[in-house]
Design a protein around this motif. Structure first.
Motif, mmCIF file in Angstrom:
data_model
loop_
_atom_site.group_PDB
_atom_site.id
_atom_site.type_symbol
_atom_site.label_atom_id
_atom_site.label_comp_id
_atom_site.label_asym_id
_atom_site.label_seq_id
_atom_site.Cartn_x
_atom_site.Cartn_y
_atom_site.Cartn_z
ATOM 1 N N GLN A 292 2.066 5.802 0.645
ATOM 2 C CA GLN A 292 0.530 5.360 0.678
ATOM 3 C C GLN A 292 0.679 3.886 0.011
ATOM 4 O O GLN A 292 -0.312 3.444 -0.572
ATOM 5 N N GLN B 187 1.041 1.691 2.201
ATOM 6 C CA GLN B 187 -0.886 1.832 3.116
ATOM 7 C C GLN B 187 -1.987 1.068 1.773
ATOM 8 O O GLN B 187 -2.989 0.191 3.217
ATOM 9 N N VAL B 188 -2.141 0.756 0.782
ATOM 10 C CA VAL B 188 -3.141 0.617 0.000
ATOM 11 C C VAL B 188 -2.742 -1.317 -0.455
ATOM 12 O O VAL B 188 -3.843 -1.657 -0.347
ATOM 13 N N CYS C 288 -8.980 0.614 1.332
ATOM 14 C CA CYS C 288 -8.366 0.471 -0.087
ATOM 15 C C CYS C 288 -8.843 1.672 -0.924
ATOM 16 O O CYS C 288 -8.335 2.098 -1.746
ATOM 17 N N GLN D 185 -7.671 4.868 -0.590
ATOM 18 C CA GLN D 185 -6.352 5.304 -0.893
ATOM 19 C C GLN D 185 -6.028 5.016 -2.139
ATOM 20 O O GLN D 185 -5.018 5.661 -3.470
#
Length: 121
Positions: A35, A38-39, A77, A80
């Motif tokens: 996570q 990804q963010v 974003c 996320q």
């Protein structure tokens, strides 16, 4: 406008990407590369697409295309951040979500401006 650095949407997206990066490092260790990664990537993609679009500003449709990519990265974003906010108690995330909501509106308005009024030089 002499540089992409003159764009409010760029300056905000740069600032928020740094804040997201720092906040994501507070995730549990097992999430730093899932996570968290990804963010971080989606937040940095917003500013990168604004810069690339600005570099192609002579071609209005290319400029718009990259601004749309920036907006799409912002939505990613935001999704996320929403997930992180549900799963973990990281104080800054709620504030970041609100800021990204406002930035999304600014990018959307700028896209409309470029589509209607941009004069390539």
């Amino acid at each position: 406008m002499k540089s992409y650095r003159d764009l409010d949407i760029y300056n905000l997206s740069f600032k928020y990407a740094i804040e997201v990066h720092k906040a994501s490092l507070k995730l549990p260790k097992f999430e730093l590369y899932e996570q968290g990664s990804q963010v971080r990537r989606s937040s940095k993609s917003i500013k990168d697409n604004i810069v690339e679009g600005y570099g192609r500003r002579r071609y209005k449709q290319d400029f718009v295309k990259f601004l749309v990519y920036a907006h799409a990265s912002l939505l990613e974003c935001l999704a996320q951040l929403e997930m992180i906010d549900e799963l973990y108690e990281i104080e800054e995330i709620t504030t970041l979500r609100k800021r990204y909501d406002l930035l999304g509106g600014k990018i959307y308005s700028f896209i409309q401006y470029v589509e209607k009024s941009w004069k390539a030089k």
